[in-house]
Design an enzyme around this catalytic site. Structure first.
Site, PDB file in Angstrom:
ATOM      1  CG  HIS A 212      -0.381   0.257   2.510  1.00  0.00           C
ATOM      2  ND1 HIS A 212       0.155  -0.673   3.418  1.00  0.00           N
ATOM      3  CD2 HIS A 212       0.020   1.220   3.076  1.00  0.00           C
ATOM      4  CE1 HIS A 212       0.400  -0.201   4.466  1.00  0.00           C
ATOM      5  NE2 HIS A 212       0.553   1.290   4.475  1.00  0.00           N
ATOM      6  CG  ASP A 252      -0.215  -4.175   2.564  1.00  0.00           C
ATOM      7  OD1 ASP A 252       0.076  -3.517   1.618  1.00  0.00           O
ATOM      8  OD2 ASP A 252      -0.495  -3.489   3.796  1.00  0.00           O
ATOM      9  CB  SER A 323       3.071   1.151   6.367  1.00  0.00           C
ATOM     10  OG  SER A 323       2.003   1.697   6.986  1.00  0.00           O
TER      11      SER A 323
END
Length: 599
Positions: A212, A252, A323
């Site tokens: 992402h 992801d 992230s």
């Protein structure tokens, strides 16, 4: 009325009726029933179709030829001219197998090692499933070994870090910077960017991060500007160009590449030896603040936030920008990959177990998007008794029309126990094994079938006592499970779409899709009103169960609607739920188009 008008009315009504008839025909769902190959004409059509499809879809053709061989071998006396049918089916399989062997060598010469290995393994699987001896050519044997060696050696992982201290490990982390140019809103322009974290896993400059973080750069629908950079932990000012090598939307994950020598490289450990309460460390760039390390403990496992896998919950402080950063233990080994926390719930943060990364790492190195496999089924973990912790396989509750699982001969009620020889205890095990399988390949599915399996009655022959029918489908209490017959199916693994539930919605009758999507099995309760149903069974823990539905509740479907952009399906029902005191109510319920229970 003028004569001209009166003469035209019958013609108008005729064409109107014809139009409505054609429209209704076009709106019908396609027929995905399993053909009866004992019919000579259908048998010939299948052979013709396999031959025509061989060049465009060689492994699907190989699979269908194998199913034809298995069908003729299993019940030869049911076929007209059985000797001729057996001979033609076997000859067709041999042709498809020879063609597949040739493709392995071709893919290998084109350095498409992942595809060469997929063809080779699928060919061996087909022979094994049919119980036939596989005698490969010398060229195939050599190409298969070369493909496997080259594919497995794509990643060059370190055996240890040069510096195992946390301060030294930080030098192997990076800030991932995605520059999306300038966006204009209400006449005002502002810099658009995405900031994430990453970490080196290869001396050649390969970096792991979240998908992402770099999603816009690989999204074919994105038409804007985009550039990718990284910043080293020791140098927060210099932007170093990077490129995306491979990515996996489902897990992801993404693999990046730079042309610099990493100051430090991380070693991939394992999350299987982690326990709740054990201390872990998250390294990253929260809000762009490089070289940040936070500590905490593992709060829980088995959090179902991604569509097909469970993730870890951690209490280490994680914010926007973390992230893609590594989650490490005190030895400095990577246990997971941090992904964004939930904005609405501060303090709840999560990480993807490193086992998933290790499973798809070679595919990320081979480049492009990593796709996952599925066989078109829905099911739940099977337990001999409710107190079982691990489960005893995955019970198939539903098969999508035209799915490869259905064509391969699997039935609702079958309990999947292994895939390609790898044991499956629960739905999580099954999804983990499928993650390691390539789509457009063949797999052997071991299963157990209840000895007294009864096919559900057609809608027009549903028993009047729906209570008895519902109770008959409930799982036997404790360990009183009846005799089960072992079996094996050869299944073609198709590409799992972003929203498998959308395919079910499009293929299935409206009321039947409630079972795999909402966990509620419906049967017709009225001959006159085709939208009135009775709940035959409810899957425990499913959406219908959590919404308060029970067996024997009356349900009328008012409407359903697909929201593809949101990845959900919506249903509006009229019902009198037992748990609500049989009060009349219009009830709205929604379900995601993807879930852990679709496989």
């Amino acid at each position: 009325m003028p004569p001209f008008t009166s003469m035209r009315r019958p013609a108008f009504l005729f064409f109107l009726c014809m139009f409505l008839l054609c429209a209704s025909c076009l709106s019908r769902k396609a027929d995905y029933g399993i053909p009866d190959f004992t019919d000579r004409q259908i048998f010939n059509k299948e052979i013709e179709h396999i031959k025509n499809e061989r060049e465009t879809s060689p492994l699907r053709s190989l699979w269908r030829a194998a199913l034809l061989v298995r069908e003729t071998d299993a019940r030869p006396d049911d076929f007209e001219h059985k000797d001729d049918c057996i001979r033609r089916a076997r000859a067709l399989f041999d042709e498809c197998a020879s063609y597949t062997q040739k493709l392995v060598s071709e893919k290998n010469r084109d350095t498409q090692y992942a595809d060469a290995l997929r063809f080779a393994e699928s060919l061996e699987t087909a022979y094994s499933a049919l119980g036939l001896a596989f005698e490969p050519s010398a060229e195939f044997a050599k190409a298969r070994i070369e493909a496997e060696t080259a594919f497995k050696n794509l990643p060059v992982l370190p055996s240890r870090q040069a510096d195992k201290t946390l301060a030294g490990l930080i030098q192997g982390s990076v800030t991932v910077w995605v520059d999306l140019g300038v966006k204009v809103e209400k006449g005002m322009g502002y810099a658009a960017r995405v900031i994430g974290s990453g970490f080196f896993i290869d001396e050649r400059g390969y970096i792991i991060t979240n998908h992402h973080v770099i999603a816009d750069l690989v999204d074919p629908k994105y038409e804007g500007y985009g550039k990718l950079y990284i910043k080293k932990a020791s140098d927060s000012e210099t932007r170093i160009p990077a490129k995306v090598i491979g990515w996996d939307k489902t897990l992801d994950l993404a693999l990046l590449k730079t042309e610099i020598k990493p100051p430090s490289v991380f070693t991939l450990g394992s999350s299987e030896n982690l326990a709740v309460g054990e201390r872990i460390y998250a390294i990253g760039s929260p809000a762009g603040l490089e070289s940040t390390i936070t500590s905490g403990i593992v709060s829980s496992f088995d959090r179902k936030l991604l569509s097909t896998v469970s993730v870890m919950q951690i209490d280490a402080a994680v914010n926007s920008g973390n992230s893609g950063g590594p989650l490490v233990n005190e030895k400095g080994e990577v246990q997971g990959i941090v992904f964004a926390g939930l904005p609405a719930f501060q303090g709840l943060n999560f990480a993807i177990p490193v086992e998933y990364l290790k499973t798809v790492l070679e595919l990320l190195y081979s480049g492009g998007e990593t796709e996952h496999a599925w066989m078109g089924a829905y099911g739940r973990t099977f337990k001999h008794k409710p107190s079982d912790k691990t489960g005893a396989g995955v019970e198939i509750l539903y098969l999508m029309p035209g799915s490869s699982a259905s064509r391969a001969g699997l039935l609702p009620g079958d309990i999947v126990s292994a895939v390609n020889g790898k044991a499956v205890r629960n739905i999580e095990d099954l999804q983990f094994v499928l993650i390691g399988c390539r789509p457009d390949s063949l797999a052997r599915i071991a299963y157990r079938r209840p000895a007294k399996t009864e096919t559900a009655p057609p809608d027009d022959k549903v028993r009047a006592d729906n209570k008895t029918a519902a109770e008959g489908k409930q799982q036997p209490p404790d360990d009183k499970v009846g005799a089960q017959i072992p079996g094996e199916a050869l299944v073609y693994l198709d590409v799992r779409s972003e929203y498998p539930g959308k395919t079910i919605y499009e293929r299935e009758a409206e009321y039947r899709m409630f079972y795999p999507l909402f966990g509620m099995e419906l049967v017709h309760s009225s001959v006159g009103n085709k939208r009135k149903f009775t709940v035959r069974s409810v899957v425990k823990g499913g959406i219908a169960d959590e919404s308060g539905f029970s067996p024997n509740d009356p349900v009328e479907i008012i409407r359903t609607k697909l929201f593809e952009d949101e990845g959900a399906v919506y249903a509006e029902l009229y019902t009198k739920k037992r748990k609500s005191g049989y009060l009349d109510v219009n009830f709205a319920v929604g379900a995601p188009l993807d879930s852990l229970y679709l496989f």
